[in-house]
Write a protein that holds these residues in place. Structure first.
Motif, PDB file in Angstrom:
ATOM      1  N   ASP A 121       0.817  -1.210   0.000  1.00 27.08           N
ATOM      2  CA  ASP A 121       0.000   0.000   0.000  1.00 27.08           C
ATOM      3  C   ASP A 121       0.853   1.264   0.000  1.00 27.08           C
ATOM      4  O   ASP A 121       0.447   2.289  -0.553  1.00 27.08           O
ATOM      5  CB  ASP A 121      -0.963   0.013   1.196  1.00 27.08           C
ATOM      6  CG  ASP A 121      -0.340  -0.502   2.474  1.00 27.08           C
ATOM      7  OD1 ASP A 121       0.864  -0.829   2.449  1.00 27.08           O
ATOM      8  OD2 ASP A 121      -1.027  -0.570   3.494  1.00 27.08           O
ATOM      9  N   GLY A 124       2.559   1.667  -3.638  1.00 31.99           N
ATOM     10  CA  GLY A 124       1.672   2.007  -4.737  1.00 31.99           C
ATOM     11  C   GLY A 124       1.090   0.817  -5.466  1.00 31.99           C
ATOM     12  O   GLY A 124       0.292   0.990  -6.397  1.00 31.99           O
ATOM     13  N   ALA A 127      -2.553   0.705  -4.814  1.00 29.04           N
ATOM     14  CA  ALA A 127      -3.204   1.802  -5.541  1.00 29.04           C
ATOM     15  C   ALA A 127      -3.358   1.461  -7.016  1.00 29.04           C
ATOM     16  O   ALA A 127      -4.360   1.828  -7.650  1.00 29.04           O
ATOM     17  CB  ALA A 127      -2.399   3.086  -5.372  1.00 29.04           C
ATOM     18  N   ILE A 188       6.233   5.789  -3.457  1.00 31.74           N
ATOM     19  CA  ILE A 188       5.406   6.841  -2.859  1.00 31.74           C
ATOM     20  C   ILE A 188       4.930   7.818  -3.930  1.00 31.74           C
ATOM     21  O   ILE A 188       3.770   8.255  -3.933  1.00 31.74           O
ATOM     22  CB  ILE A 188       6.200   7.565  -1.751  1.00 31.74           C
ATOM     23  CG1 ILE A 188       6.406   6.630  -0.548  1.00 31.74           C
ATOM     24  CG2 ILE A 188       5.485   8.833  -1.305  1.00 31.74           C
ATOM     25  CD1 ILE A 188       7.305   7.188   0.522  1.00 31.74           C
ATOM     26  N   ALA A 189       5.828   8.189  -4.870  1.00 29.99           N
ATOM     27  CA  ALA A 189       5.448   9.110  -5.939  1.00 29.99           C
ATOM     28  C   ALA A 189       4.385   8.492  -6.848  1.00 29.99           C
ATOM     29  O   ALA A 189       3.387   9.144  -7.205  1.00 29.99           O
ATOM     30  CB  ALA A 189       6.683   9.498  -6.745  1.00 29.99           C
ATOM     31  N   ASN A 191       2.330   6.119  -6.061  1.00 28.14           N
ATOM     32  CA  ASN A 191       1.116   5.994  -5.255  1.00 28.14           C
ATOM     33  C   ASN A 191       0.321   7.296  -5.254  1.00 28.14           C
ATOM     34  O   ASN A 191      -0.907   7.291  -5.369  1.00 28.14           O
ATOM     35  CB  ASN A 191       1.499   5.603  -3.826  1.00 28.14           C
ATOM     36  CG  ASN A 191       0.302   5.282  -2.968  1.00 28.14           C
ATOM     37  OD1 ASN A 191      -0.755   4.896  -3.469  1.00 28.14           O
ATOM     38  ND2 ASN A 191       0.438   5.447  -1.673  1.00 28.14           N
ATOM     39  N   ALA A 192       1.019   8.425  -5.134  1.00 28.00           N
ATOM     40  CA  ALA A 192       0.337   9.723  -5.148  1.00 28.00           C
ATOM     41  C   ALA A 192      -0.350   9.973  -6.489  1.00 28.00           C
ATOM     42  O   ALA A 192      -1.491  10.456  -6.541  1.00 28.00           O
ATOM     43  CB  ALA A 192       1.341  10.829  -4.844  1.00 28.00           C
ATOM     44  N   MET A 193       0.324   9.647  -7.586  1.00 27.18           N
ATOM     45  CA  MET A 193      -0.276   9.849  -8.914  1.00 27.18           C
ATOM     46  C   MET A 193      -1.489   8.953  -9.124  1.00 27.18           C
ATOM     47  O   MET A 193      -2.508   9.379  -9.679  1.00 27.18           O
ATOM     48  CB  MET A 193       0.767   9.608  -9.995  1.00 27.18           C
ATOM     49  CG  MET A 193       1.853  10.669 -10.048  1.00 27.18           C
ATOM     50  SD  MET A 193       2.983  10.478 -11.451  1.00 27.18           S
ATOM     51  CE  MET A 193       3.881   9.014 -10.963  1.00 27.18           C
ATOM     52  N   THR A 195      -3.419   7.704  -6.751  1.00 30.75           N
ATOM     53  CA  THR A 195      -4.492   8.203  -5.891  1.00 30.75           C
ATOM     54  C   THR A 195      -5.204   9.384  -6.537  1.00 30.75           C
ATOM     55  O   THR A 195      -6.440   9.498  -6.478  1.00 30.75           O
ATOM     56  CB  THR A 195      -3.916   8.621  -4.522  1.00 30.75           C
ATOM     57  OG1 THR A 195      -3.247   7.499  -3.922  1.00 30.75           O
ATOM     58  CG2 THR A 195      -5.012   9.090  -3.585  1.00 30.75           C
ATOM     59  N   ALA A 196      -4.435  10.259  -7.188  1.00 29.34           N
ATOM     60  CA  ALA A 196      -5.040  11.384  -7.905  1.00 29.34           C
ATOM     61  C   ALA A 196      -5.898  10.901  -9.067  1.00 29.34           C
ATOM     62  O   ALA A 196      -6.994  11.437  -9.325  1.00 29.34           O
ATOM     63  CB  ALA A 196      -3.948  12.327  -8.406  1.00 29.34           C
TER      64      ALA A 196
END
Length: 367
Positions: A121, A124, A127, A188-189, A191-193, A195-196
């Protein structure tokens, strides 16, 4: 005097070369006896079975643990058999298998990266599986991409999404090999993309599809049935069995790249195969119950401390993953004033544990 000293020295050398744990052989397989590890696993397994019986027995029609065991063994009244076998039983095995898959996936990723903060998780992978599943739920057959996913079904769509995400993370983290810290930062990067992108899908979709996807994104066992049990069971038995067999390789990978190569491990091939196994376990678990957060992070670390091994143990991590999911489901259904999805409870419990790991890592770095 010299003879006595030489005898003493040779005796001490012989004593030092004797292994601390007695070994035994089964054919060509050589193993080491670890009674404490076996005892801890048996205690955890007994606790898991007890928790499953408690979870099955709690509800509008409460049943004691003895009644639940009696029904599972073929006894009980007709109403009790209907409540246990048809209404409540699929939920607990689904939670157990989802937790086991996430626990094993977290143990593998933490061993490969040699970092306690690595989990599907956070990297990513979950995600990616969620993005593919949400695209299937929200878009349906409205686009060519979602149409392809619809022909595969939710489990395969989540699996493909997780594998594609892991391949991208692995390629971006590659620089003459894969370093654990670099892998986490890239994960982490990504995962952020992702999630967006999930947020964009939810904003642009129909409200009915959004509500269905939002419930799934919180991680829930409410819709669990026997159809959701079999894919996760197959993944745990086949892919999880392969990870258990690869325990020696995981132990070698924890020693570093050079030491693993010196032990005869084909580094990149083994890393890729084990990462693929971790992705498959996390993706199938995500497809069955949605993204259940922090189980893959916490279960291997708690198991490591209980079993007292140098790295996350696969079997104990699997059992503890099942304990965390079933225990969180029991809390979400019976203890809280309003029934919540299990993923909300695991995230509430896992967040403080993540902070503990971060503080512990910072103290080690400063020391």
């Amino acid at each position: 005097m010299t003879t006595v000293e030489s005898k003493t020295t040779s005796a001490e050398a012989t004593k030092l070369t004797v292994p601390s744990r007695p070994g035994f052989r089964i054919g060509r397989l050589s193993l080491v006896r670890r009674p404490f590890k076996v005892l801890v696993n048996l205690v955890l397994l007994a606790a898991l079975l007890m928790l499953v019986c408690i979870n099955i027995g709690r509800g509008d029609f409460p049943l004691s643990i003895g009644h639940v065991i009696d029904v599972l063994l073929g006894g009980g009244t007709r109403i009790e058999r209907f409540i246990v076998m048809d209404l409540r039983l699929p939920r607990s095995p689904t939670g157990v298998l989802v937790g086991m898959a996430l626990g094993m996936s977290g143990a593998v990723t933490q061993s490969i990266s040699r970092n306690s903060l690595a989990s599907p998780d956070i990297l990513g992978i979950t995600a990616g599986a969620s993005a593919a599943a949400v695209a299937l739920i929200v878009l349906g057959g409205g686009s060519a991409f979602a149409g392809v996913l619809a022909t595969l079904g939710l489990p395969l769509a989540a699996l493909i999404g997780g594998i594609a995400t892991a391949a991208i993370i692995y390629a971006l983290a590659w620089k003459r090999g894969v370093q654990g810290f670099r892998l986490i930062l890239v994960g982490i990067a990504v995962n952020a993309m992702l999630t967006a992108s999930i947020g964009w899908l939810l904003i642009s979709a129909d409200i009915n599809d959004v509500s269905r996807a939002q419930l799934w994104l919180n991680g829930s066992l409410n819709g669990a049935d026997w159809g959701s049990v079999w894919p996760v069971m197959s993944a745990v038995l086949i892919v999880g069995g392969l990870t258990v067999v690869s325990s020696f390789t995981l132990g070698a990978l924890r020693l570093g790249d050079d030491n693993a190569r010196s032990l005869g491990v084909r580094l990149q091939l083994r890393q890729a195969a084990l990462l693929l196994a971790a992705v498959a376990l996390a993706a199938i678990a995500t497809a069955a119950a949605g993204p259940v957060g922090f189980v893959a992070l916490a279960a291997p670390q708690i198991a490591l401390r209980l079993v007292r091994t140098p790295g996350p143990p696969i079997i104990a991590s699997a059992i503890l993953g099942g304990l965390l999911v079933v225990g969180s489901d029991l809390i979400a259904r019976t203890i809280l004033p309003v029934e919540l999805p299990v993923g909300i409870v695991t995230s509430a419990l896992g967040g403080p544990f993540l902070l503990y790991l971060l503080v512990r890592s910072n103290r080690k770095a400063s020391a």
